[in-house]
Enzyme design. Structure first.
Site, PDB file in Angstrom:
ATOM      1  N   CYS A 154      13.196  24.929   2.263  1.00  0.00           N
ATOM      2  CA  CYS A 154      11.888  25.974   1.258  1.00  0.00           C
ATOM      3  C   CYS A 154      11.368  25.092   0.906  1.00  0.00           C
ATOM      4  CB  CYS A 154      12.599  26.888   0.350  1.00  0.00           C
ATOM      5  SG  CYS A 154      13.904  27.760   1.036  1.00  0.00           S
ATOM      6  N   MET A 155      10.478  25.197  -0.388  1.00  0.00           N
ATOM      7  CA  MET A 155       9.429  23.711  -1.009  1.00  0.00           C
ATOM      8  C   MET A 155      10.378  23.081  -1.951  1.00  0.00           C
ATOM      9  SD  MET A 155       6.102  24.800  -3.300  1.00  0.00           S
ATOM     10  CE  MET A 155       4.888  25.852  -2.289  1.00  0.00           C
ATOM     11  N   ASP A 156      10.911  24.132  -2.845  1.00  0.00           N
ATOM     12  CA  ASP A 156      12.326  23.267  -3.806  1.00  0.00           C
ATOM     13  C   ASP A 156      13.686  23.063  -3.244  1.00  0.00           C
ATOM     14  OD1 ASP A 156       9.764  22.256  -5.087  1.00  0.00           O
ATOM     15  OD2 ASP A 156       9.638  25.328  -5.338  1.00  0.00           O
TER      16      ASP A 156
ATOM     17  N   TYR B 135      13.834  32.022   4.312  1.00  0.00           N
ATOM     18  CA  TYR B 135      13.452  32.060   5.133  1.00  0.00           C
ATOM     19  C   TYR B 135      13.227  32.787   6.452  1.00  0.00           C
ATOM     20  CZ  TYR B 135      10.554  30.987   0.865  1.00  0.00           C
ATOM     21  OH  TYR B 135      10.271  31.358  -0.906  1.00  0.00           O
TER      22      TYR B 135
ATOM     23  N   ARG C 211     -10.111  -0.356  14.769  1.00  0.00           N
ATOM     24  CA  ARG C 211     -10.690   0.155  13.187  1.00  0.00           C
ATOM     25  C   ARG C 211     -11.400  -0.507  11.885  1.00  0.00           C
ATOM     26  NH1 ARG C 211      -5.345   0.453   9.867  1.00  0.00           N
ATOM     27  NH2 ARG C 211      -5.469  -1.618  10.204  1.00  0.00           N
TER      28      ARG C 211
ATOM     29  N   HIS D  81      -5.978  -8.173  12.801  1.00  0.00           N
ATOM     30  CA  HIS D  81      -4.309  -7.148  12.675  1.00  0.00           C
ATOM     31  C   HIS D  81      -3.684  -6.638  14.037  1.00  0.00           C
ATOM     32  CE1 HIS D  81      -2.033  -4.701  10.675  1.00  0.00           C
ATOM     33  NE2 HIS D  81      -2.208  -3.280  11.360  1.00  0.00           N
TER      34      HIS D  81
ATOM     35  N   LYS E   5       1.156  -0.690   0.162  1.00  0.00           N
ATOM     36  CA  LYS E   5       0.085   0.050  -0.216  1.00  0.00           C
ATOM     37  C   LYS E   5       1.003   1.384   0.098  1.00  0.00           C
ATOM     38  CE  LYS E   5      -0.045  -0.749   4.687  1.00  0.00           C
ATOM     39  NZ  LYS E   5      -1.292  -1.112   5.617  1.00  0.00           N
TER      40      LYS E   5
ATOM     41  N   ARG F 136       2.202 -11.216   7.252  1.00  0.00           N
ATOM     42  CA  ARG F 136       2.100 -10.066   5.905  1.00  0.00           C
ATOM     43  C   ARG F 136       3.097  -9.121   6.827  1.00  0.00           C
ATOM     44  NH1 ARG F 136      -3.327 -10.263   8.580  1.00  0.00           N
ATOM     45  NH2 ARG F 136      -3.131  -8.149   9.372  1.00  0.00           N
TER      46      ARG F 136
HETATM   47  C1  LIG Z   1       0.785  -2.259   6.753  1.00  0.00           C
HETATM   48  C2  LIG Z   1      -0.411  -3.061   6.920  1.00  0.00           C
HETATM   49  C3  LIG Z   1       0.167  -4.285   7.671  1.00  0.00           C
HETATM   50  C4  LIG Z   1       1.737  -3.982   7.125  1.00  0.00           C
HETATM   51  O1  LIG Z   1       2.150  -3.653   8.206  1.00  0.00           O
HETATM   52  P1  LIG Z   1       4.340  -3.879   8.682  1.00  0.00           P
HETATM   53  O2  LIG Z   1       4.189  -2.955  10.047  1.00  0.00           O
HETATM   54  O3  LIG Z   1       4.818  -2.803   7.706  1.00  0.00           O
HETATM   55  O4  LIG Z   1       4.648  -5.061   8.488  1.00  0.00           O
HETATM   56  C5  LIG Z   1      -0.142  -5.677   7.669  1.00  0.00           C
HETATM   57  N1  LIG Z   1      -1.305  -5.551   7.764  1.00  0.00           N
HETATM   58  C6  LIG Z   1      -2.037  -5.265   8.068  1.00  0.00           C
HETATM   59  C7  LIG Z   1      -3.995  -5.072   7.742  1.00  0.00           C
HETATM   60  C8  LIG Z   1      -2.142  -3.620   7.237  1.00  0.00           C
HETATM   61  O5  LIG Z   1      -2.451  -2.735   6.718  1.00  0.00           O
END
Ligand SMILES: *Cc1c(COP(=O)(O)O)cnc(C)c1O
Length: 371
Positions: free
Chosen positions: A311-313, A264, A136, A165, A38, A220
């Site tokens: 700065c921005m850039d 700035y 969540r 999670h 993601k 994951r």
């Molecule tokens: C982002 C995410 C992960 C990965 O988390 P890490 O801490 O980067 O390993 C695993 N499961 C779910 C549901 C997530 O949203």
């Protein structure tokens, strides 16, 4: 090459990325490896990382949103892809067209998706998300069995997995992690889940490293795949290293007298006559303004401070009496010679975590892949 038209860039070391994946693979054995990609693969580039993962034996990808899943499919990636985040009704047809799997955690969403599935006579592959303590998304433990039965009866779903999670899993004695693992395990070991051919998954990075009991059918781990270890990671993982560097080149050089304000608001005043170089990167690239007068950069193997407000850039660097030329390579994150600037230290200076900084590097920074 379009990527050479911008003066700063992110370099991704794919060899190191592969090495990280292979160390994790040796830790998890035959457990399935799902890589969450993601937020543009934590800033590393969604499709390139997805492709590399596919070629390195990763079994599954996860994304937050439908759009990310579609981009992976358009890049011809064939791994199963789980969309973790919210799906709105009007997105369901695309979801099915692109062969993506989704999370369901309420009867409301199940009905919505089912209605769309019926219209186009297709079954939707889903993972049932359980809340074990994150508060969540995720169906509560007590209602999970009835939601599962209900979804089976609807006949519109192919229920592929069940997952939860961790809200915290930062060390092996983390009591919240133990509580969540216990809740999840007792749920999947009772009807109607017991004995069903469902992929059971729970562990993020720290869960994967610290809780072997939490590996179940699939893990994951994402941030650790990109090389960022939690504190106190076992020595087995010590060769896991970041594969992300941020670089630019010196764009301007001048000599500045003592007592001159820089940038700035003149938040830095030269303590003596000195040499100041300008580099063409700023908060518009995601190099945070909060790092003004705090961060350092590497030029010709030496560490120099960023001075004045970013700065921005662009921003400025005080090089003292050192010799630096316009066009010299500047490392803002990563290694040069025997020195290294760690993303974690920049995150601390900004009062945030590595995850957030990685996500904030803007799209205008080209990602250059090296191996
Ligand atoms: C982002 C995410 C992960 C990965 O988390 P890490 O801490 O980067 O390993 C695993 N499961 C779910 C549901 C997530 O949203």
């Amino acid at each position: 090459m379009l990527e050479r038209t911008h003066p700063s860039w992110i370099e991704i070391d794919l060899l190191q990325f592969r090495k990280n994946l292979s160390i994790l693979r040796s830790h998890i054995g035959n457990t399935l490896f799902c890589l969450p990609v993601k937020a543009n693969a934590y800033g590393h580039g969604l499709c390139q990382i997805g492709k590399e993962a596919e070629n390195c034996g990763v079994d599954y990808l996860a994304v937050a949103h439908l759009k990310e899943g579609i981009e992976l499919r358009q890049a011809k990636i064939q791994l199963p892809i789980l969309v973790l985040g919210a799906i709105h009704k009007e997105q369901v047809p695309e979801l099915l067209d692109f062969d993506l799997e989704i999370s369901i955690s309420s009867k409301f969403k199940a009905d919505l998706v089912a209605e769309q599935c019926k219209k186009i006579s297709k079954k939707c592959p889903v993972h049932l998300e359980i809340d074990t303590g994150m508060q969540r998304t995720g169906v509560q433990i007590a209602t999970a069995p009835s939601l599962f039965d209900y979804m089976e009866k609807l006949g519109c779903f192919h229920i592929v997995g069940i997952y939860s999670h961790f809200a915290s899993a930062n060390h092996p004695n983390d009591s919240l992690a133990h509580y969540q693992l216990e809740k999840f395990r007792s749920l999947i070991e009772t009807p109607p889940f017991q004995g069903k051919p469902l992929l059971k998954h729970l562990a993020n990075s720290s869960g994967t490293l610290f809780f072997k009991e939490a590996h179940l059918d699939m893990v994951r781990p994402s941030i650790v795949s990109f090389g960022y270890l939690p504190k106190n990671a076992p020595s087995f993982f010590q060769e896991i290293k970041p594969c992300f560097s941020l670089k630019t080149k010196v764009s301007y050089f001048k000599i500045v007298e003592a007592d001159m304000g820089i940038s700035y608001g003149h938040s830095y005043v030269t303590p003596r006559r000195t040499r100041i170089v300008t580099i063409p990167i700023g908060y518009g690239d995601g190099y945070r303004r909060a790092l003004s007068n705090k961060a350092s950069v590497l030029i010709r193997g030496k560490m120099f401070p960023i001075v004045g407000t970013i700065c921005m850039d662009q921003c400025m660097v005080d090089i003292g009496d050192s010799e630096v030329h316009v066009g010299d390579e500047v490392v803002l994150i990563g290694k040069q010679g025997d020195k290294e600037i760690l993303l974690e230290d920049l995150a601390l200076a900004c009062d945030t975590i590595s995850y957030e900084l990685l996500c904030l590097f803007s799209q205008r920074l080209p990602r250059i892949y090296v191996r």
